[in-house]
Design a protein around this motif. Structure first.
Motif, PDB file in Angstrom:
ATOM      1  N   LEU A 171       0.824  -1.209   0.000  1.00 56.23           N
ATOM      2  CA  LEU A 171       0.000   0.000   0.000  1.00 56.23           C
ATOM      3  C   LEU A 171       0.857   1.258   0.000  1.00 56.23           C
ATOM      4  N   PHE A 172       1.960   1.218   0.748  1.00 55.72           N
ATOM      5  CA  PHE A 172       2.865   2.372   0.768  1.00 55.72           C
ATOM      6  C   PHE A 172       3.436   2.631  -0.619  1.00 55.72           C
ATOM      7  N   LYS A 173       3.826   1.576  -1.315  1.00 53.19           N
ATOM      8  CA  LYS A 173       4.372   1.743  -2.659  1.00 53.19           C
ATOM      9  C   LYS A 173       3.318   2.270  -3.623  1.00 53.19           C
ATOM     10  N   VAL A 174       2.073   1.823  -3.455  1.00 56.86           N
ATOM     11  CA  VAL A 174       1.004   2.304  -4.331  1.00 56.86           C
ATOM     12  C   VAL A 174       0.781   3.798  -4.140  1.00 56.86           C
ATOM     13  N   PHE A 175       0.796   4.251  -2.895  1.00 60.29           N
ATOM     14  CA  PHE A 175       0.519   5.663  -2.623  1.00 60.29           C
ATOM     15  C   PHE A 175       1.703   6.570  -2.926  1.00 60.29           C
ATOM     16  N   THR A 176       2.902   6.033  -2.974  1.00 59.40           N
ATOM     17  CA  THR A 176       4.088   6.867  -3.233  1.00 59.40           C
ATOM     18  C   THR A 176       4.583   6.740  -4.661  1.00 59.40           C
ATOM     19  N   PHE A 177       3.918   5.945  -5.480  1.00 56.38           N
ATOM     20  CA  PHE A 177       4.353   5.775  -6.869  1.00 56.38           C
ATOM     21  C   PHE A 177       3.907   6.982  -7.680  1.00 56.38           C
ATOM     22  N   SER A 178       4.855   7.760  -8.167  1.00 57.98           N
ATOM     23  CA  SER A 178       4.524   8.977  -8.937  1.00 57.98           C
ATOM     24  C   SER A 178       5.598   9.230  -9.981  1.00 57.98           C
ATOM     25  N   GLN A 179       5.769   8.285 -10.880  1.00 59.66           N
ATOM     26  CA  GLN A 179       6.740   8.463 -11.943  1.00 59.66           C
ATOM     27  C   GLN A 179       6.196   9.427 -13.008  1.00 59.66           C
ATOM     28  N   LYS A 180       7.091  10.044 -13.760  1.00 60.20           N
ATOM     29  CA  LYS A 180       6.696  10.969 -14.818  1.00 60.20           C
ATOM     30  C   LYS A 180       6.297  10.167 -16.055  1.00 60.20           C
ATOM     31  N   ILE A 181       5.008   9.918 -16.159  1.00 61.52           N
ATOM     32  CA  ILE A 181       4.492   9.122 -17.265  1.00 61.52           C
ATOM     33  C   ILE A 181       3.323   9.860 -17.901  1.00 61.52           C
ATOM     34  N   SER A 182       2.626   9.184 -18.781  1.00 61.90           N
ATOM     35  CA  SER A 182       1.555   9.834 -19.531  1.00 61.90           C
ATOM     36  C   SER A 182       0.407  10.250 -18.603  1.00 61.90           C
ATOM     37  N   VAL A 183      -0.395  11.211 -19.097  1.00 63.81           N
ATOM     38  CA  VAL A 183      -1.499  11.724 -18.302  1.00 63.81           C
ATOM     39  C   VAL A 183      -2.553  10.659 -18.070  1.00 63.81           C
ATOM     40  N   ASN A 184      -2.802   9.822 -19.079  1.00 60.86           N
ATOM     41  CA  ASN A 184      -3.814   8.770 -18.938  1.00 60.86           C
ATOM     42  C   ASN A 184      -3.452   7.804 -17.818  1.00 60.86           C
ATOM     43  N   LEU A 223      -3.600   5.766 -12.167  1.00 64.39           N
ATOM     44  CA  LEU A 223      -2.888   5.602 -10.902  1.00 64.39           C
ATOM     45  C   LEU A 223      -3.643   6.259  -9.756  1.00 64.39           C
ATOM     46  N   ARG A 224      -4.171   7.460  -9.983  1.00 66.11           N
ATOM     47  CA  ARG A 224      -4.947   8.126  -8.934  1.00 66.11           C
ATOM     48  C   ARG A 224      -6.189   7.309  -8.583  1.00 66.11           C
ATOM     49  N   PHE A 225      -6.805   6.698  -9.599  1.00 63.94           N
ATOM     50  CA  PHE A 225      -7.978   5.856  -9.343  1.00 63.94           C
ATOM     51  C   PHE A 225      -7.607   4.640  -8.503  1.00 63.94           C
ATOM     52  N   ILE A 226      -6.477   4.003  -8.844  1.00 67.04           N
ATOM     53  CA  ILE A 226      -6.023   2.827  -8.085  1.00 67.04           C
ATOM     54  C   ILE A 226      -5.686   3.212  -6.653  1.00 67.04           C
ATOM     55  N   GLN A 227      -5.049   4.366  -6.467  1.00 65.69           N
ATOM     56  CA  GLN A 227      -4.721   4.822  -5.115  1.00 65.69           C
ATOM     57  C   GLN A 227      -5.978   5.095  -4.302  1.00 65.69           C
ATOM     58  N   GLY A 228      -6.984   5.709  -4.915  1.00 63.04           N
ATOM     59  CA  GLY A 228      -8.222   5.972  -4.203  1.00 63.04           C
ATOM     60  C   GLY A 228      -8.955   4.705  -3.813  1.00 63.04           C
ATOM     61  N   VAL A 229      -9.019   3.752  -4.753  1.00 60.73           N
ATOM     62  CA  VAL A 229      -9.669   2.476  -4.452  1.00 60.73           C
ATOM     63  C   VAL A 229      -8.916   1.725  -3.366  1.00 60.73           C
ATOM     64  N   SER A 230      -7.598   1.748  -3.425  1.00 56.85           N
ATOM     65  CA  SER A 230      -6.798   1.055  -2.413  1.00 56.85           C
ATOM     66  C   SER A 230      -7.031   1.653  -1.031  1.00 56.85           C
ATOM     67  N   PHE A 231      -7.121   2.981  -0.963  1.00 61.39           N
ATOM     68  CA  PHE A 231      -7.371   3.634   0.313  1.00 61.39           C
ATOM     69  C   PHE A 231      -8.734   3.256   0.882  1.00 61.39           C
ATOM     70  N   LEU A 232      -9.765   3.250   0.022  1.00 66.39           N
ATOM     71  CA  LEU A 232     -11.108   2.889   0.480  1.00 66.39           C
ATOM     72  C   LEU A 232     -11.172   1.432   0.914  1.00 66.39           C
TER      73      LEU A 232
END
Length: 436
Positions: free
Chosen positions: A295-308, A313-322
């Motif tokens: 979970l820590f890796k999911v929330f801290t993963f922020s590589q410079k990649i495409s906008v899509n 990634l933001r969706f996966i982080q939100g679902v993981s948090f919930l």
């Protein structure tokens, strides 16, 4: 013999043994508390009226180490000044927080002497002997004393908290205080002494500036030519530079195993597991820890990649948090998991994570080959941020009160005040003769 003792390694060996005695004492008490052996011993001693066993179990560490190490100094004062003046001098030293300073110095000698024994690299370290009146930033103090004092101070605090939570004392709170007051004093000295003796250490404006400087240093990425004073990443690499040999890596690994004792003992004290003492409980605790790391890796993963992919990634982080919150709520409602169990898990997992981190740092080349070094560095940054906040919050709290800064300045420069020296001008960097 006295000259040989003080001019060679005898004094340093004595200081290291003193600190090691603290560790043996606290880890022994923690083992007795987590295993239940301490309570059994005291019950048997009470039933059999074995006063010797009760006295051994309730040894007051304050009188064993704290007073005995001060006896030579007191006797020296008595011989030089007489009994009454010696008592007055000793009390004055305590009021000037000399015990805090010498306890902190004890940790400095122990750390570097022990590290030199394990890894080599002995050399003369120039400390300077100037009269320091300028303010040292929070980040600089943290860089200087993080590994030598702060980590060990937090470890002592964790041991004392575990003993408080799970230990057994027939005398109750008073017995606990008498047993651990010297250890609490040791932890307090190691954590806060650099800031107590830091000029203008409790001025609000300087505290705010120190916090900004510390966060900038903590978040600034390292690179080629970047020094440890500029970036946390560069500083962390410098802190690991002394681990060079296979012998040193093995020793660091063996020493780091002690951090796993917390998790192994605490998980069997949780109400959710009841009276189950099988190894399955310990294995499940490791599975929970692995999920937390993922979970820590999911929330801290922020590589410079495409906008899509950023949106995904933001969706996966939100679902993981919930899902994490939902799972925790379900566990509390439908199982025997309680809120104290959650805090106990935090108390168990924090030392385990640090132990894993210490072992991984000792085997840095292997971690780089496995591609795990960036993840390890992220976790290490999180630990340093947490430990820094643990130290900074009390400093910020006392900085709200102006009289604390005034009292600190008066305490540090007491003799200078008595001679009429204008400390405020020195601290401000002003020339007292400009108005003449």
């Amino acid at each position: 013999m006295m000259s040989y003792y003080f001019t060679t390694v005898g004094y340093y060996l004595c200081t290291m043994l003193t600190v090691l005695t603290v560790y043996f004492f606290l880890y022994g008490k923690t083992y007795l508390a987590l295993s239940g052996v301490g309570e059994t011993f005291q019950e048997r001693a009470r039933i059999m009226q074995n006063t010797a066993l009760s006295a051994a179990l309730n040894t007051q560490f304050l009188f064993q180490i704290g007073v005995f190490t001060a006896v030579p100094m007191i006797l020296g004062f008595v011989l030089e000044q007489g009994f009454l003046r010696a008592i007055v001098s000793f009390i004055t030293m305590q009021l000037q927080l000399c015990s805090v300073f010498f306890t902190f110095s004890l940790g400095t000698k122990t750390h570097y002497f022990g590290r030199t024994i394990l890894h080599g690299g002995a050399k003369y370290r120039a400390t300077g002997r100037g009269f320091v009146v300028h303010h040292i930033k929070f980040a600089e103090n943290y860089r200087l004393y993080s590994r030598s004092h702060f980590v060990k101070g937090v470890e002592v605090v964790l041991l004392l908290v575990v003993y408080l939570a799970y230990g057994y004392n027939e005398g109750g709170a008073l017995s606990y205080i008498l047993l651990t007051v010297s250890s609490w004093f040791l932890a307090f000295s190691w954590l806060f002494a650099p800031y107590l003796f830091n000029p203008s250490g409790f001025e609000w404006q300087k505290t705010v500036e120190d916090f900004k400087d510390w966060t900038n240093w903590l978040l600034y990425r390292g690179g080629i030519g970047v020094k440890g004073e500029e970036s946390w990443e560069a500083w962390w690499d410098e802190e690991l530079a002394h681990i060079r040999t296979l012998r040193g890596r093995i020793f660091e690994t063996l020493l780091s195993i002690r951090f796993f004792i917390f998790q192994y003992g605490i998980v069997y004290k949780l109400q959710i597991q009841g009276s189950n003492t099988s190894l399955l409980v310990y294995g499940i605790s490791w599975a929970v820890l692995a999920v937390l790391i993922i979970l820590f890796k999911v929330f801290t993963f922020s590589q410079k990649i495409s906008v899509n992919f950023q949106l995904l990634l933001r969706f996966i982080q939100g679902v993981s948090f919930l899902l994490a919150l939902a799972g925790l709520a379900v566990a509390v409602v439908f199982t025997n998991l309680t809120v104290p169990d959650i805090f106990a898990c935090i108390l168990a997992f924090l030392p385990t994570g640090w132990g894993i981190l210490s072992i991984a740092a000792a085997w840095k080349p292997l971690m780089r080959k496995l591609g795990l070094w960036k993840s390890i560095r992220s976790i290490a940054r999180l630990y340093d941020a947490g430990m820094g906040m643990l130290i900074f919050i009390p400093i910020a709290f006392f900085s709200w009160f102006p009289f604390v800064s005034t009292f600190q300045t008066r305490l540090m420069f007491n003799q200078a005040f008595s001679r009429g020296l204008e400390i405020s001008l020195i601290l401000a960097g002003n020339n007292p003769n400009t108005g003449i």
